[in-house]
Design a protein around this motif. Structure first.
Motif, mmCIF file in Angstrom:
data_model
loop_
_atom_site.group_PDB
_atom_site.id
_atom_site.type_symbol
_atom_site.label_atom_id
_atom_site.label_comp_id
_atom_site.label_asym_id
_atom_site.label_seq_id
_atom_site.Cartn_x
_atom_site.Cartn_y
_atom_site.Cartn_z
ATOM 1 N N GLN A 3 33.730 49.354 39.208
ATOM 2 C CA GLN A 3 33.277 48.227 40.022
ATOM 3 C C GLN A 3 33.145 46.997 39.129
ATOM 4 N N LEU A 4 33.577 45.865 39.648
ATOM 5 C CA LEU A 4 33.564 44.614 38.897
ATOM 6 C C LEU A 4 32.717 43.592 39.638
ATOM 7 N N VAL A 5 31.849 42.903 38.900
ATOM 8 C CA VAL A 5 30.977 41.907 39.502
ATOM 9 C C VAL A 5 31.069 40.615 38.687
ATOM 10 N N GLU A 6 31.551 39.547 39.339
ATOM 11 C CA GLU A 6 31.675 38.259 38.670
ATOM 12 C C GLU A 6 30.396 37.435 38.824
ATOM 13 N N SER A 7 30.195 36.537 37.878
ATOM 14 C CA SER A 7 29.091 35.588 37.953
ATOM 15 C C SER A 7 29.459 34.361 37.141
ATOM 16 N N GLY A 8 28.674 33.303 37.321
ATOM 17 C CA GLY A 8 28.864 32.111 36.510
ATOM 18 C C GLY A 8 29.544 30.951 37.206
ATOM 19 N N SER A 21 31.646 35.294 33.934
ATOM 20 C CA SER A 21 31.491 36.633 33.390
ATOM 21 C C SER A 21 31.887 37.648 34.449
ATOM 22 N N CYS A 22 32.375 38.776 33.987
ATOM 23 C CA CYS A 22 32.722 39.876 34.891
ATOM 24 C C CYS A 22 32.194 41.152 34.254
ATOM 25 N N ALA A 23 31.209 41.737 34.891
ATOM 26 C CA ALA A 23 30.611 42.962 34.391
ATOM 27 C C ALA A 23 31.245 44.161 35.079
ATOM 28 N N ALA A 24 31.637 45.141 34.295
ATOM 29 C CA ALA A 24 32.314 46.322 34.825
ATOM 30 C C ALA A 24 31.451 47.559 34.662
ATOM 31 N N SER A 25 31.468 48.398 35.677
ATOM 32 C CA SER A 25 30.831 49.693 35.555
ATOM 33 C C SER A 25 31.851 50.674 35.003
ATOM 34 N N GLY A 26 31.425 51.840 34.647
ATOM 35 C CA GLY A 26 32.362 52.829 34.148
ATOM 36 C C GLY A 26 32.262 52.990 32.643
ATOM 37 N N ARG A 27 32.572 54.170 32.192
ATOM 38 C CA ARG A 27 32.384 54.487 30.783
ATOM 39 C C ARG A 27 33.589 54.165 29.924
ATOM 40 N N ILE A 28 34.720 53.863 30.516
ATOM 41 C CA ILE A 28 35.909 53.671 29.698
ATOM 42 C C ILE A 28 36.477 52.261 29.889
ATOM 43 N N PHE A 29 35.577 51.305 29.990
ATOM 44 C CA PHE A 29 35.986 49.911 30.144
ATOM 45 C C PHE A 29 36.932 49.501 29.034
ATOM 46 N N SER A 30 36.706 49.981 27.845
ATOM 47 C CA SER A 30 37.472 49.535 26.691
ATOM 48 C C SER A 30 38.937 49.945 26.748
ATOM 49 N N ASP A 90 41.280 22.900 39.595
ATOM 50 C CA ASP A 90 40.798 24.217 39.201
ATOM 51 C C ASP A 90 39.855 24.805 40.251
ATOM 52 N N THR A 91 39.508 24.015 41.242
ATOM 53 C CA THR A 91 38.629 24.494 42.304
ATOM 54 C C THR A 91 39.257 25.687 43.020
ATOM 55 N N ALA A 92 38.528 26.790 43.062
ATOM 56 C CA ALA A 92 39.046 28.018 43.667
ATOM 57 C C ALA A 92 37.971 29.090 43.601
ATOM 58 N N VAL A 93 38.244 30.186 44.286
ATOM 59 C CA VAL A 93 37.464 31.403 44.076
ATOM 60 C C VAL A 93 38.148 32.177 42.953
ATOM 61 N N TYR A 94 37.364 32.549 41.957
ATOM 62 C CA TYR A 94 37.893 33.249 40.793
ATOM 63 C C TYR A 94 37.533 34.732 40.880
ATOM 64 N N GLY A 113 36.998 42.290 41.571
ATOM 65 C CA GLY A 113 35.654 41.853 41.889
ATOM 66 C C GLY A 113 35.619 41.133 43.227
ATOM 67 N N GLN A 114 34.431 40.723 43.616
ATOM 68 C CA GLN A 114 34.263 40.083 44.920
ATOM 69 C C GLN A 114 34.550 38.585 44.873
ATOM 70 N N GLY A 115 34.634 38.029 43.684
ATOM 71 C CA GLY A 115 34.961 36.616 43.528
ATOM 72 C C GLY A 115 33.737 35.750 43.311
ATOM 73 N N THR A 116 33.936 34.655 42.596
ATOM 74 C CA THR A 116 32.884 33.667 42.383
ATOM 75 C C THR A 116 33.496 32.275 42.566
ATOM 76 N N GLN A 117 32.800 31.418 43.280
ATOM 77 C CA GLN A 117 33.332 30.107 43.619
ATOM 78 C C GLN A 117 33.141 29.132 42.469
ATOM 79 N N VAL A 118 34.211 28.440 42.132
ATOM 80 C CA VAL A 118 34.165 27.339 41.168
ATOM 81 C C VAL A 118 34.604 26.079 41.900
ATOM 82 N N THR A 119 33.754 25.085 41.893
ATOM 83 C CA THR A 119 34.068 23.819 42.547
ATOM 84 C C THR A 119 33.961 22.701 41.527
ATOM 85 N N VAL A 120 35.038 21.953 41.379
ATOM 86 C CA VAL A 120 35.086 20.844 40.436
ATOM 87 C C VAL A 120 35.154 19.550 41.237
ATOM 88 N N SER A 121 34.172 18.703 41.055
ATOM 89 C CA SER A 121 34.160 17.432 41.779
ATOM 90 C C SER A 121 34.964 16.398 40.984
#
Length: 122
Positions: A3-8, A21-30, A90-94, A113-121
């Motif tokens: 599972q991947l969760v974006e933030s920032g 940032s994107c945090a991943a669950s699971g033991r073998i991320f590497s 660059d405005t988009a959902v990442y 991941g579920q995506g995180t919104q970046v808005t550049v004015s």
């Protein structure tokens, strides 16, 4: 299952910076390649950047070269996207994604991941 969760994401003026940032669950991320994609309103999802499991190979879309930097911290199961000199376009959902291959591709990524919104004015 990974599972991947974006933030920032957020709102920033043109010329500013954000770090995703994107945090991943699971033991073998590497063992996974990780990447970032984005989708602007009315446009298709596009590749932004990719990094292999060891961090030794990185790829960028031409539109972000020299401005964005992808990195990963395997000890923290996290991948980052430092975005500098942001532009209105660059405005988009990442989205972050994971791939068993050395390079992340939309057609072969096995987790998103579920995506995180970046808005550049302007």
């Amino acid at each position: 299952q990974v599972q991947l969760v974006e933030s920032g994401g957020g709102l920033v003026q043109a010329g500013g910076s954000l770090r995703l940032s994107c945090a991943a669950s699971g033991r073998i991320f590497s063992t996974y390649a990780m990447g970032w994609f984005r989708q602007a309103p009315g446009k298709e999802r596009e590749f932004v950047a990719s990094i292999n499991w060891s961090g030794t190979t990185v790829l960028y879309a031409d539109s972000v070269k020299g401005r964005f930097t992808i990195s990963r911290g395997n000890a923290k199961n996290t991948v980052y996207l430092q975005m500098n000199l942001l532009k209105f376009e660059d405005t988009a959902v990442y989205y972050c994604a994971a791939d068993h291959n050395g390079v992340v591709a939309a057609t072969t990524a096995f987790a998103w991941g579920q995506g995180t919104q970046v808005t550049v004015s302007p």
